[in-house]
Design a protein around this motif. Structure first.
Motif, PDB file in Angstrom:
ATOM      1  N   LEU A 125       0.828  -1.203   0.000  1.00  0.00           N
ATOM      2  CA  LEU A 125       0.000   0.000   0.000  1.00  0.00           C
ATOM      3  C   LEU A 125       0.868   1.260   0.000  1.00  0.00           C
ATOM      4  N   LEU A 126       1.841   1.276   0.899  1.00  0.00           N
ATOM      5  CA  LEU A 126       2.707   2.445   1.033  1.00  0.00           C
ATOM      6  C   LEU A 126       3.510   2.698  -0.232  1.00  0.00           C
ATOM      7  N   MET A 127       4.069   1.632  -0.792  1.00  0.00           N
ATOM      8  CA  MET A 127       4.937   1.813  -1.948  1.00  0.00           C
ATOM      9  C   MET A 127       4.157   2.091  -3.227  1.00  0.00           C
ATOM     10  N   ASP A 128       2.921   1.627  -3.317  1.00  0.00           N
ATOM     11  CA  ASP A 128       2.080   2.004  -4.445  1.00  0.00           C
ATOM     12  C   ASP A 128       1.925   3.515  -4.476  1.00  0.00           C
ATOM     13  N   GLN A 129       1.713   4.105  -3.300  1.00  0.00           N
ATOM     14  CA  GLN A 129       1.585   5.561  -3.208  1.00  0.00           C
ATOM     15  C   GLN A 129       2.903   6.256  -3.532  1.00  0.00           C
ATOM     16  N   MET A 130       4.002   5.724  -3.010  1.00  0.00           N
ATOM     17  CA  MET A 130       5.305   6.329  -3.270  1.00  0.00           C
ATOM     18  C   MET A 130       5.629   6.337  -4.761  1.00  0.00           C
ATOM     19  N   LEU A 131       5.419   5.206  -5.421  1.00  0.00           N
ATOM     20  CA  LEU A 131       5.728   5.124  -6.847  1.00  0.00           C
ATOM     21  C   LEU A 131       4.790   6.016  -7.665  1.00  0.00           C
ATOM     22  N   GLY A 132       3.513   6.035  -7.290  1.00  0.00           N
ATOM     23  CA  GLY A 132       2.564   6.883  -7.997  1.00  0.00           C
ATOM     24  C   GLY A 132       2.912   8.354  -7.879  1.00  0.00           C
ATOM     25  N   THR A 133       3.339   8.760  -6.686  1.00  0.00           N
ATOM     26  CA  THR A 133       3.715  10.158  -6.474  1.00  0.00           C
ATOM     27  C   THR A 133       4.969  10.506  -7.255  1.00  0.00           C
ATOM     28  N   ALA A 134       5.930   9.574  -7.303  1.00  0.00           N
ATOM     29  CA  ALA A 134       7.154   9.802  -8.081  1.00  0.00           C
ATOM     30  C   ALA A 134       6.830   9.949  -9.561  1.00  0.00           C
ATOM     31  N   ALA A 135       5.904   9.129 -10.046  1.00  0.00           N
ATOM     32  CA  ALA A 135       5.512   9.226 -11.450  1.00  0.00           C
ATOM     33  C   ALA A 135       4.880  10.580 -11.746  1.00  0.00           C
ATOM     34  N   ILE A 136       4.007  11.035 -10.854  1.00  0.00           N
ATOM     35  CA  ILE A 136       3.348  12.328 -11.034  1.00  0.00           C
ATOM     36  C   ILE A 136       4.363  13.456 -11.047  1.00  0.00           C
ATOM     37  N   ARG A 137       5.327  13.402 -10.140  1.00  0.00           N
ATOM     38  CA  ARG A 137       6.354  14.447 -10.089  1.00  0.00           C
ATOM     39  C   ARG A 137       7.121  14.518 -11.402  1.00  0.00           C
ATOM     40  N   ALA A 138       7.278  13.375 -12.058  1.00  0.00           N
ATOM     41  CA  ALA A 138       7.996  13.333 -13.336  1.00  0.00           C
ATOM     42  C   ALA A 138       7.074  13.625 -14.522  1.00  0.00           C
ATOM     43  N   GLY A 139       5.823  13.989 -14.227  1.00  0.00           N
ATOM     44  CA  GLY A 139       4.882  14.263 -15.298  1.00  0.00           C
ATOM     45  C   GLY A 139       4.355  13.014 -15.974  1.00  0.00           C
ATOM     46  N   ARG A 140       4.417  11.878 -15.253  1.00  0.00           N
ATOM     47  CA  ARG A 140       4.027  10.579 -15.822  1.00  0.00           C
ATOM     48  C   ARG A 140       2.878   9.970 -15.028  1.00  0.00           C
ATOM     49  N   TRP A 141       1.850  10.753 -14.730  1.00  0.00           N
ATOM     50  CA  TRP A 141       0.742  10.253 -13.918  1.00  0.00           C
ATOM     51  C   TRP A 141       0.046   9.078 -14.614  1.00  0.00           C
TER      52      TRP A 141
END
Length: 236
Positions: A125-141
């Motif tokens: 659960l935690l890492m799904d959020q971490m990876l999703g947030t990292a993708a968004i920061r890179a403009g890759r939502w």
């Protein structure tokens, strides 16, 4: 309503305060050793409070008043939501020591799996959020299409840990992500290694998934992008 911040600061403060109190209650409930009679009394009080909160509720497709998916503000996210009773909550920020994002946390007994250690499902659960947030920061939502965890060692409770996520590869609508959980005292010794694939949905898929979403006033407001990530906490 505050025009500067885009939300009601009084409501945000109240939701944050209630969330903090509820997290404290959940944490106390799994540590307490009070006698049964006291547990019964506390349970009765908790039910009374639930009834008070239940006098006004929202439906599944209605966003909370404070939420703004476009600004990545989700106050009841089970990972980052300040109003959530189950969220740690994580404060995710840009990683000054590498690509992507980072967060620190210490997880209590309410997240226990094996005695004394974090439940493996919580790591997901935690890492799904971490990876999703990292993708968004890179403009890759996008939305999670695949998530894989390699458990190298158990994550101890009541111990500071560091969580990281970053973009590993980009290809069309697909973004391959990577991340880790490690002890804060030994950040190079990875306890959980994570990879994931996030896919940006097509427009017709977005409409199918989120076409019924309305805002707090009932106005039709489907999000233009699929995410439950919250805003990054920028370093001051």
């Amino acid at each position: 309503m505050s025009t500067e911040t885009g939300y009601d600061p009084e409501l945000m403060a109240a939701v944050t305060e209630l969330g903090s109190a509820l997290r404290g209650l959940v944490a106390a409930s799994v540590r307490t050793t009070v006698p049964p009679a006291e547990l019964v009394q506390v349970a009765a009080t908790a039910r009374e409070l639930a009834e008070r909160l239940g006098t006004r509720t929202r439906e599944r497709h209605q966003l909370p008043e404070l939420d703004d998916p476009i600004a990545f503000r989700r106050v009841y996210s089970p990972v980052t939501g300040v109003g959530s009773a189950v969220a740690p909550p994580l404060q995710i920020r840009p990683d000054a020591d590498g690509p992507g994002v980072v967060a620190e946390a210490s997880f209590g007994l309410q997240y226990e799996g094996p005695p004394g250690f974090l439940h493996g499902g919580m790591s997901g659960l935690l890492m799904d959020q971490m990876l999703g947030t990292a993708a968004i920061r890179a403009g890759r939502w996008g939305m999670t299409a695949h998530l894989e965890l390699d458990y190298r060692g158990p994550v101890p409770l009541d111990t500071p840990v560091v969580l990281r996520g970053w973009v590993a590869e980009e290809h069309g609508r697909r973004t391959t992500m990577a991340g880790s959980i490690a002890l804060a005292a030994e950040p190079e010794r990875v306890l959980v290694e994570v990879t994931g694939v996030f896919v940006t949905p097509r427009e017709d898929t977005l409409a199918t998934y989120f076409g019924d979403v309305v805002d707090a006033s009932g106005q039709h407001r489907p999000p233009g992008r699929a995410t439950d990530a919250t805003a990054l906490h920028e370093d001051r």
